[in-house]
Write an enzyme that holds these catalytic residues in place. Structure first.
Site, PDB file in Angstrom:
ATOM      1  N   CYS A 119      43.984  10.748  29.895  1.00 52.54           N
ATOM      2  CA  CYS A 119      42.826  10.810  28.993  1.00 52.54           C
ATOM      3  C   CYS A 119      42.741  12.163  28.307  1.00 52.54           C
ATOM      4  O   CYS A 119      43.606  12.517  27.528  1.00 52.54           O
ATOM      5  CB  CYS A 119      41.538  10.461  29.737  1.00 52.54           C
ATOM      6  SG  CYS A 119      40.171  10.114  28.606  1.00 52.54           S
ATOM      7  N   HIS A 170      42.505   5.294  31.628  1.00 52.84           N
ATOM      8  CA  HIS A 170      42.368   5.804  32.991  1.00 52.84           C
ATOM      9  C   HIS A 170      43.001   4.826  33.975  1.00 52.84           C
ATOM     10  O   HIS A 170      42.346   3.863  34.372  1.00 52.84           O
ATOM     11  CB  HIS A 170      40.890   5.971  33.357  1.00 52.84           C
ATOM     12  CG  HIS A 170      40.212   7.098  32.662  1.00 52.84           C
ATOM     13  ND1 HIS A 170      40.270   8.386  33.126  1.00 52.84           N
ATOM     14  CD2 HIS A 170      39.467   7.149  31.539  1.00 52.84           C
ATOM     15  CE1 HIS A 170      39.587   9.186  32.326  1.00 52.84           C
ATOM     16  NE2 HIS A 170      39.091   8.451  31.345  1.00 52.84           N
ATOM     17  N   GLU A 201      43.347   5.216  37.052  1.00 52.25           N
ATOM     18  CA  GLU A 201      42.563   5.256  38.307  1.00 52.25           C
ATOM     19  C   GLU A 201      41.283   4.450  38.192  1.00 52.25           C
ATOM     20  O   GLU A 201      40.556   4.303  39.169  1.00 52.25           O
ATOM     21  CB  GLU A 201      42.269   6.705  38.707  1.00 52.25           C
ATOM     22  CG  GLU A 201      41.298   7.470  37.814  1.00 52.25           C
ATOM     23  CD  GLU A 201      41.932   7.976  36.530  1.00 52.25           C
ATOM     24  OE1 GLU A 201      43.144   7.747  36.308  1.00 52.25           O
ATOM     25  OE2 GLU A 201      41.211   8.602  35.740  1.00 52.25           O
TER      26      GLU A 201
END
Lengths: 276, 228
Positions: free
Chosen positions: B87, B200, B202
């Site tokens: 990001c 992202h 995650e």
């Protein structure tokens, strides 16, 4: 293509998930981490945890819940309820929340939105607004030069819809976006818990008034209601609680339905890879 | 090789403005030995590193400068060890961003520009900024020609994005994947062992964890190859 999001909302009281009908008659629906895992598997796009714990002594419980959930579930997590200061926000973000939502604290002191956005970035600041239709004199509301007194039919309420403010909900959303909120979570107190559908007029008024994403909340009783909130209400995402918590529909069914009606959604877990 | 025996040491670069905890938790879940640190010494000793990020680019660059990490990150990349940037981390790789005044790390040519959407037809909803939510990506290369970190991810897979600025690499061959938001938008960059995603991983459920698992395995393999 950007997908519309489906977001289960978990109300949390002292570490346990509860959901009331029109904010009365709470029913226990389980353990937060368990439900978070379940919704992740079912294809939920995000989760919202709303801390309705009355006593601030029990706030640490919420930090533990967030820490536990974010170690196991890898989708965005928004935490709201009782956050009043930059330090409160920091604690939740450090525990693993991706976004926090502000409601009453932002009404009491709008600058908190600006300060939080400057500190942590707009992307993690959600402005939650509880709105209700009100007839009658608007009263006076302003922030500096800014006239925020009610002109639209919707007034901002606090304390779960019990206390009226003089703020116009649509103007407040616009002002919140200017101050740096990255997203608006709009709940209609007229439709919340009624299962008769979202307040589409309200959604549309808010969506047209702000340049940031809008999450629709309050009133989902069936999948048509979700479609309407996204299509007619022009929301970017829909939030729902009881219809998911009590198994009336699965997130997967909701996505299939919306997809069949031509709305872009992230497909429910098909051909999913094994979690390492 | 056996991942259980060779847990690669991966540093998550902590510049105080990032969602470092979720990145750390995802890496641990994928079998890495994770250290979240702002230490240049720890970075130089690592097998692989992640440069995460949310927030504003100037704040992040200032933090990297104060921690004395700007040159060590460049040195880490020059050494050929894998760096995954996420990001804002991806945007920091560029020499310049519209968002801030400070120069970036200048490891990938191009610039970072703000989403600008003009007025659309009356009655039709305009595109919101930030670009927030799940969007589908398509890779610029077939699966077997991709960097190992992106193998096994089907074209059209959805990942979670949150950003108001986007990267425009000057060399189109640096673009590893694109998404669509008012036009094609760079979703991932690969330049040697510099791997970056605008989304992202995650926060992107199972497919995101697959990227981290691929990264951890790749770091372990490159570390083993360096020793051999």
């Amino acid at each position: 293509m950007l997908a519309h999001r489906i977001i289960p909302c978990l109300d949390i009281d002292r570490g346990r998930v509860v959901k009331g009908v029109s904010f009365v008659d709470l029913r226990d629906a389980g353990d937060p981490a368990e439900l978070a895992r379940f919704y992740n598997e079912a294809g939920a796009d995000e989760l919202v945890f709303l801390d309705i714990t009355a006593s601030s002594d029990d706030r640490d419980t919420m930090v533990d819940v967030v820490r536990r959930v974010s170690s196991e579930v890898f989708i965005p997590l928004t935490v709201g309820g009782g956050l009043r200061s930059i330090d409160d926000i920091r604690r939740m973000l450090e525990a693993g929340a991706d976004k926090i939502s502000l409601n009453t604290a932002a009404i009491n002191r709008p600058e908190l939105i600006r300060e939080a956005a400057a500190e942590f970035g707009s992307q993690c600041i959600v402005l939650a607004i509880d709105a209700k239709r009100v007839d009658g004199p608007a009263g006076v509301a302003s922030e500096g030069e800014r006239n925020l007194a009610a002109e639209s039919p919707w007034r901002v309420f606090t304390h779960g819809g019990r206390n009226a403010t003089a703020l116009d909900a649509v103007k407040w959303a616009g002002y919140g976006a200017e101050l740096g909120a990255g997203e608006i979570l709009i709940t209609s107190m007229d439709t919340d818990g009624q299962k008769t559908g979202y307040d589409l007029e309200l959604l549309r008024a808010i969506s047209d008034a702000v340049p940031i994403p809008v999450i629709a909340s309050g009133g989902a009783g069936n999948l048509d209601h979700m479609y309407d909130a996204l299509h007619e209400g022009r929301s970017d995402a829909v939030l729902a609680a009881s219809i998911f918590h009590f198994g009336e529909y699965t997130v997967s069914e909701a996505k299939q339905y919306l997809s069949d009606r031509g709305l872009p959604v992230r497909p429910p877990a098909v051909g999913r890879t094994r979690t390492p | 090789m056996n991942e259980q025996e060779h847990r690669p040491r991966i540093v998550v670069i902590n510049h105080q403005a990032a969602n470092i905890h979720s990145v750390g938790k995802a890496l641990e879940r994928c079998g890495a030995d994770v250290e979240i640190t702002g230490s240049a010494a720890a970075l130089s000793a690592a097998d692989g590193a992640v440069l995460p990020g949310v927030g504003a680019s100037d704040a992040a660059m200032r933090a990297l400068e104060e921690l004395g990490l700007v040159e060590p990150i460049r040195e880490f990349v020059r050494s050929g060890r894998p760096l995954l940037s996420v990001c804002l981390g991806m945007q920091l790789l560029f020499p310049v961003s519209d968002e801030g005044q400070l120069p970036g790390l200048d490891l990938v040519g191009g610039r970072v520009v703000r989403f600008e959407f003009g007025k659309t037809d009356p009655g039709s909803p305009r595109l919101k900024v930030p670009h927030m939510g799940w969007n589908s990506i398509r890779f610029t290369a077939p699966d077997d020609e991709r960097h190992p970190v992106f193998r096994g991810i089907p074209d059209g897979s959805y990942f979670y994005f949150v950003h108001s600025y986007h990267c425009v690499p000057s060399d189109a061959s640096d673009v590893a994947a694109e998404t669509e938001y008012g036009g094609p938008v760079c979703a991932a960059v690969v330049k040697g062992e510099l791997i970056a995603t605008q989304f992202h991983p995650e926060k992107s459920a199972d497919l995101g964890l697959k990227i981290y698992a691929n990264f951890v395995r790749h770091v372990a393999e490159t570390a083993a190859a360096r020793v051999a």
